[in-house]
Every structure is written in structure tokens, then in C-alpha cells.
Scaffold this active site. Structure first.
Site, PDB file in Angstrom:
ATOM      1  N   ARG A  87      29.798  34.408  37.944  1.00 58.58           N
ATOM      2  CA  ARG A  87      31.263  34.298  37.896  1.00 58.58           C
ATOM      3  C   ARG A  87      31.732  33.429  39.060  1.00 58.58           C
ATOM      4  O   ARG A  87      31.484  33.760  40.219  1.00 58.58           O
ATOM      5  CB  ARG A  87      31.888  35.692  37.994  1.00 58.58           C
ATOM      6  CG  ARG A  87      33.395  35.686  38.095  1.00 58.58           C
ATOM      7  CD  ARG A  87      33.971  37.111  38.148  1.00 58.58           C
ATOM      8  NE  ARG A  87      35.414  37.080  38.180  1.00 58.58           N
ATOM      9  CZ  ARG A  87      36.154  37.394  39.252  1.00 58.58           C
ATOM     10  NH1 ARG A  87      35.594  37.790  40.367  1.00 58.58           N
ATOM     11  NH2 ARG A  87      37.464  37.324  39.197  1.00 58.58           N
ATOM     12  N   HIS A 131      41.858  31.654  41.104  1.00 57.01           N
ATOM     13  CA  HIS A 131      41.502  32.613  42.153  1.00 57.01           C
ATOM     14  C   HIS A 131      42.265  32.191  43.417  1.00 57.01           C
ATOM     15  O   HIS A 131      41.693  31.832  44.428  1.00 57.01           O
ATOM     16  CB  HIS A 131      39.988  32.646  42.357  1.00 57.01           C
ATOM     17  CG  HIS A 131      39.481  33.894  43.028  1.00 57.01           C
ATOM     18  ND1 HIS A 131      38.489  34.690  42.503  1.00 57.01           N
ATOM     19  CD2 HIS A 131      39.829  34.498  44.202  1.00 57.01           C
ATOM     20  CE1 HIS A 131      38.244  35.712  43.317  1.00 57.01           C
ATOM     21  NE2 HIS A 131      39.052  35.612  44.361  1.00 57.01           N
ATOM     22  N   GLU A 176      42.989  38.985  40.036  1.00 49.81           N
ATOM     23  CA  GLU A 176      43.809  39.859  40.867  1.00 49.81           C
ATOM     24  C   GLU A 176      45.242  39.344  41.058  1.00 49.81           C
ATOM     25  O   GLU A 176      45.657  39.049  42.193  1.00 49.81           O
ATOM     26  CB  GLU A 176      43.158  40.072  42.237  1.00 49.81           C
ATOM     27  CG  GLU A 176      41.779  40.689  42.155  1.00 49.81           C
ATOM     28  CD  GLU A 176      41.269  41.188  43.518  1.00 49.81           C
ATOM     29  OE1 GLU A 176      41.953  40.977  44.536  1.00 49.81           O
ATOM     30  OE2 GLU A 176      40.187  41.793  43.549  1.00 49.81           O
ATOM     31  N   TYR A 307      36.894  48.133  45.105  1.00 49.49           N
ATOM     32  CA  TYR A 307      36.246  48.272  46.416  1.00 49.49           C
ATOM     33  C   TYR A 307      36.390  49.677  47.000  1.00 49.49           C
ATOM     34  O   TYR A 307      35.442  50.216  47.540  1.00 49.49           O
ATOM     35  CB  TYR A 307      36.813  47.224  47.395  1.00 49.49           C
ATOM     36  CG  TYR A 307      36.386  45.829  47.007  1.00 49.49           C
ATOM     37  CD1 TYR A 307      35.167  45.309  47.428  1.00 49.49           C
ATOM     38  CD2 TYR A 307      37.174  45.049  46.153  1.00 49.49           C
ATOM     39  CE1 TYR A 307      34.741  44.047  47.040  1.00 49.49           C
ATOM     40  CE2 TYR A 307      36.752  43.782  45.755  1.00 49.49           C
ATOM     41  CZ  TYR A 307      35.541  43.286  46.200  1.00 49.49           C
ATOM     42  OH  TYR A 307      35.114  42.044  45.805  1.00 49.49           O
ATOM     43  N   GLU A 371      34.076  42.432  40.181  1.00 45.23           N
ATOM     44  CA  GLU A 371      33.781  42.414  41.620  1.00 45.23           C
ATOM     45  C   GLU A 371      33.541  43.831  42.113  1.00 45.23           C
ATOM     46  O   GLU A 371      34.295  44.751  41.769  1.00 45.23           O
ATOM     47  CB  GLU A 371      34.934  41.838  42.461  1.00 45.23           C
ATOM     48  CG  GLU A 371      35.109  40.359  42.377  1.00 45.23           C
ATOM     49  CD  GLU A 371      36.264  39.843  43.255  1.00 45.23           C
ATOM     50  OE1 GLU A 371      36.588  40.489  44.280  1.00 45.23           O
ATOM     51  OE2 GLU A 371      36.833  38.811  42.886  1.00 45.23           O
TER      52      GLU A 371
HETATM   53  C1  FCB Z   1      38.992  40.570  46.338  1.00 48.90           C
HETATM   54  C2  FCB Z   1      39.023  39.084  46.076  1.00 48.90           C
HETATM   55  C3  FCB Z   1      37.775  38.368  46.513  1.00 48.90           C
HETATM   56  C4  FCB Z   1      37.212  38.904  47.804  1.00 48.90           C
HETATM   57  C5  FCB Z   1      37.109  40.405  47.761  1.00 48.90           C
HETATM   58  C6  FCB Z   1      36.532  41.019  49.011  1.00 48.90           C
HETATM   59  O1  FCB Z   1      40.288  41.051  46.450  1.00 48.90           O
HETATM   60  O2  FCB Z   1      39.217  38.837  44.705  1.00 48.90           O
HETATM   61  O3  FCB Z   1      38.077  36.995  46.581  1.00 48.90           O
HETATM   62  O4  FCB Z   1      37.933  38.446  48.863  1.00 48.90           O
HETATM   63  O5  FCB Z   1      38.368  40.962  47.526  1.00 48.90           O
END
Ligand code: FCB
Length: 466
Positions: A87, A131, A176, A307, A371
Site C-alpha cells: 500500500r 495521503h 484518514e 493504533y 495500517e
Molecule cells: C497514521 C497515518 C500514517 C502514519 C501513522 C503513524 O495516522 O496515516 O501516515 O503517520 O499514523
């Protein structure tokens, strides 16, 4: 019999479904460098990173991981990992520098070369159109709070998909949009650094519209087998207590953090409670007839970036806040537990919660983790090894959570580890390392961290060993 068939069943105790996609993820501004080459013009991140105090250490993406000149080397790293998918994002100011008019051939050629080399290596390209690197000229004309930017994005999507459409398996419109709208225009910690609740809500709507218009352009140009998607950083939001006030704080953040995108995109409507909560900021009259219908053009999968979880309670947040309409009602509470170098809590349960919620809320929509990963203070030791046991533990726990969600009926099709390489981590510059491949930014030397060896093993086994 292939090598895969020959693997004993017992090598993975948590085996993922056949056909599960294993990938890594990157983004153009974070790795490419070559900021002024071959016709590329500044994006809002080139401008923002030059404003003193905005990015740690005054870092910029001018050189980054120099990926623009090291594509073959980086694809070779992915071949060693054994990933099935990659990706990456396409830099709008590289292919359509002013955000208007015809494409720059050299910009398109760069991505065509990348895609062709991926395909030749047996790696499926997954391209994100946005992005966060808006051409600066479009920001000067008003940026995402202006409707015209959404129109420009639709045209750009048409140009790129017309040029690469037959070779890219999955197209993601936006990465995002919450961060781009609310960190970019709400609290100003991301480019372009504006601090206006109204601008952030207008931007969020125009992202939904831009997504829908891009989907229309993509569908009209792509072969039927191409997939079209959107990536959201959905918030796994939890109340601090079971009080009614904390439940209301949770509802508010779910509205302005999640349903502000989910409802327009999957149901063609704005959440009623969001409209009520944000009444002091706007009457939403910038939403025109047909906009929500456009935003809800069907897509083939939803990408999720996760995350850490978000814990909230009744209270208020300091200004400037990215939570338009909620900032006077919600306070954010640090979640307990171990932390990454970002000071983000390590909590894989949040990913399980999100995936099972989406299983229930969006039946029939395939999900992809686009991600997931963690930053730690990695360094190469004297022997040249980069030992990152905390990252391995983080990844293992999150993959186990994905596996558990699949067992519970969530239709998760793939997992993209963030990130392939250490890179420019936005406002943190190069101070935070998310890569499973270490980059020495002085020499651009790449070294597999222990987590890269571990991930290659996971991919080869098709899951986690005990
Ligand atoms: C996300 C982003 C990516 C990276 C990660 C840690 O929010 O999409 O670009 O910075 O966090």
C-alpha cells in the site's frame, strides 16, 4: 505441490484464512523525498514543515527515505519479507502540480514504474490517491473547506486511474480524512495548520464528497475486477465510567470522529446527533442536494487504520481542539498500560472492538487493516542488528486480535503493517521510527529490524506461531 502446501499445518497456531493479504504500507510525502524533482511542486506539507515550530527539529520531507531514487531496493526488501500486497500513496503535486489541468508525464511515469516493478515481483499494488499532500495552490485557493477542492480531487482521480487503472488492484480514495480535516483545519497540528472548527467540519464534508466523486471517476475508468476503497482511522472510543455523562461523551466522539464519515459513505446521511452537537458552529448549509447521495457511491471494502483506543469522560478539552462541537463536553483520559514512543497506549482489544462493531454495523462490507504498527526508539547495535522486541509484541497482540475478530465473524481480508520503512512522521519529523526496516537517514542504509524477520516468518506460516 507448492511450498505453501508443504507447510505442516502445525507451524501456525493462529492461522489466517486462505487468500488473506499480507502487506506493508507507506505514504508518498513520508518516504519519497525528491520534493522538487521532475515537475513536483510544493504540497501543504512542504509549506507547513517550513514554518518554524510546526515540525520537530525543523524536519521536512525534502529527502525523507529517498524512496523516489530507491524504488528497486525497496521492492527487493518487500520481496524478502514475502508480502503479497504493498500500500503506497500517489503524490498529487507530483502528477498534477497545481491541482488543475493536465498531468505531468514524469510524475505518472514514476508510479507506472513502481507499479510495474511490483507486479513483476508478484506484489499486488494498492494505491491511495490522497495521503494528505494537497497541492499548495489548492490550499491557497481555499483548501478542503472549499467545495471546489472536492471537484479538483475527482478530476485528479480520473487522470491517475486513466493512466494506471489496468495495473492497480485496489484504489483507495482517501487516507484518514478525520486527521486531514480535524488536525489540519481544527487544532492545526497538521498541514495546513488552520484552527477553525467551522473549517474542519466543512473540510470533513468536502472529503466525503471528494471520495464519492472520485469513486464515480474510478468506476467509469477501471476494469470491473479493480476494487475501490476508503481508509478511515476509526476511533475505538470507550467511556471512563458507566455514568450517563460519560456515555454521552462517548456518543459525541463517535459522532464527530467516526459516524461523520461512516454515515454519509455507507448510508447517505449525516448523523442527526452530530448536526445537533455542532449547531453552535454551523447549520451545515454547505451540504447541497445530492451531496450525500454522491458520497455514498458503493465501495468494495473499508480500510481501517488502528493504533490505540480513545478513552473519554464528561468534561472539556483545551483549545484549539480538533473535536468541533464536542470540545466543551468531553475530556480525554490517558488509557492505562504500556506505551509506544508516541506515548500511545498499547491496547489490542480496541482493534477487536472496532472490527466486531463494524461486523455488526456494516454487514457485507469486507474490512482491511490498512495500517497498524508502533514507534519505538530503535537503533542499530554494534553488530548491526536492530532489536525491537516491543514492536514484535505489539504486532503479535494486534494480529491475534484480528484473528479473534475473524473467528467472531468479522470479514477481515488483509493486514498492512505500518510501516515498511522508518520515515517522516508528520509533526514528529524523523524522531519517531515506525518502520520494520531501519533507515539510517544520513546514509539511507536500510536494515531489517528483528520485527521484519518476525513478520516474514508470520507471512510464510500464514499466521502466528505459539
Ligand atoms: C497514521 C497515518 C500514517 C502514519 C501513522 C503513524 O495516522 O496515516 O501516515 O503517520 O499514523
Amino acid at each position: 505441490m507448492t511450498a505453501l502446501d508443504a507447510r505442516p499445518e502445525t507451524t501456525a497456531t493462529l492461522r489466517f484464512p486462505a487468500g488473506f493479504r499480507w502487506g506493508t504500507a507507506t505514504a508518498a510525502y513520508q518516504i519519497e523525498g525528491a520534493a522538487a524533482e521532475d515537475g513536483r511542486t510544493p504540497s501543504i506539507w512542504d509549506t507547513f514543515s517550513r514554518i518554524p515550530g510546526k515540525v520537530r527539529n525543523g524536519d521536512t520531507g525534502d529527502i525523507a527515505a529517498d524512496h523516489y531514487h530507491r524504488v528497486s531496493e525497496d521492492i527487493a526488501l518487500m520481496k524478502r519479507l514475502g508480502v503479497t500486497d504493498y500500500r503506497f500513496s500517489i503524490a498529487w503535486p507530483r502528477v498534477q502540480p497545481t491541482g488543475r489541468g493536465p498531468a505531468v508525464q514524469k510524475g505518472l511515469d514514476f508510479y507506472r514504474g513502481l507499479v510495474d516493478e511490483l507486479l513483476a515481483s508478484g506484489i499486488r499494488p494498492v494505491a491511495t490517491l490522497y495521503h494528505w499532500d494537497l497541492p499548495q495552490e489548492l490550499e491557497d485557493a481555499g483548501g478542503w473547506p472549499q467545495r471546489e477542492t472536492a471537484q479538483r480531487f475527482g478530476e485528479y482521480a480520473g487522470i491517475v486511474s486513466g493512466a494506471l487503472g489496468d495495473r492497480v488492484a485496489t484504489w483507495t480514495t482517501l487516507n484518514e480524512p478525520w486527521c486531514a480535516a480535524f488536525l489540519g483545519y481544527g487544532n492545526g497540528v497538521h498541514a495546513p495548520g488552520r484552527t477553525s472548527p467551522l473549517a474542519s467540519l466543512r473540510a470533513a464534508h468536502h472529503f466525503n464528497l471528494a471520495h464519492g466523486w472520485a469513486v464515480r471517476e474510478l468506476r467509469s475508468r477501471l476494469p470491473a475486477q479493480c476494487e475501490v476503497s476508503l481508509t478511515l482511522n476509526l476511533h475505538a472510543v470507550r467511556p471512563l465510567s458507566d455514568s450517563a455523562a460519560d456515555a454521552d461523551a462517548t456518543r459525541r466522539i463517535d459522532a464527530v470522529g467516526n459516524r461523520i464519515f461512516l454515515d454519509p459513505v455507507f448510508h447517505g446521511r449525516l448523523p442527526e446527533d452530530l448536526v445537533r452537537d455542532t449547531a453552535p458552529v454551523t447549520d451545515w448549509s454547505f451540504v447541497r442536494d445530492g451531496d450525500l447521495e454522491a458520497a455514498s457511491a458503493p465501495i468494495d471494502s473499508l480500510g481501517i487504520n488502528y493504533y490505540s483506543p480513545t478513552v473519554v469522560a464528561a468534561g472539556s478539552s483545551p483549545a484549539p481542539s480538533p473535536w468541533a462541537g464536542a470540545e466543551e463536553h468531553v475530556r480525554f483520559v490517558p488509557a492505562p498500560g504500556p506505551r509506544t514512543a508516541m506515548d500511545w497506549p498499547v491496547d489490542a482489544e480496541g482493534l477487536y472492538e472496532l472490527l466486531t462493531r463494524l461486523r455488526d454495523d456494516l454487514p457485507g462490507v469486507p474490512l482491511v487493516i490498512t495500517e497498524n504498527g508502533a514507534a519505538y526508539d530503535d537503533y542499530a547495535d554494534p553488530s548491526g542488528a536492530v532489536k525491537d522486541p516491543e514492536r514484535v509484541a505489539y504486532l503479535r497482540a494486534h494480529l491475534a486480535a484480528v484473528h479473534r475478530a475473524i473467528e467472531a465473524g468479522a470479514d477481515v481480508r488483509g493486514y498492512f503493517l505500518w510501516s515498511l520503512l522508518d520515515n517522516f512522521e508528520w509533526a514528529y519529523g524523523y524522531s519517531k521510527r515506525f518502520g520494520i526496516v531501519h533507515v539510517d537517514f544520513a546514509t539511507q542504509r536500510r536494515t531489517f529490524k528483528d520485527s521484519a524477520h518476525w513478520y516474514a516468518d508470520v507471512i510464510a506460516r500464514g499466521g502466528l506461531s505459539s
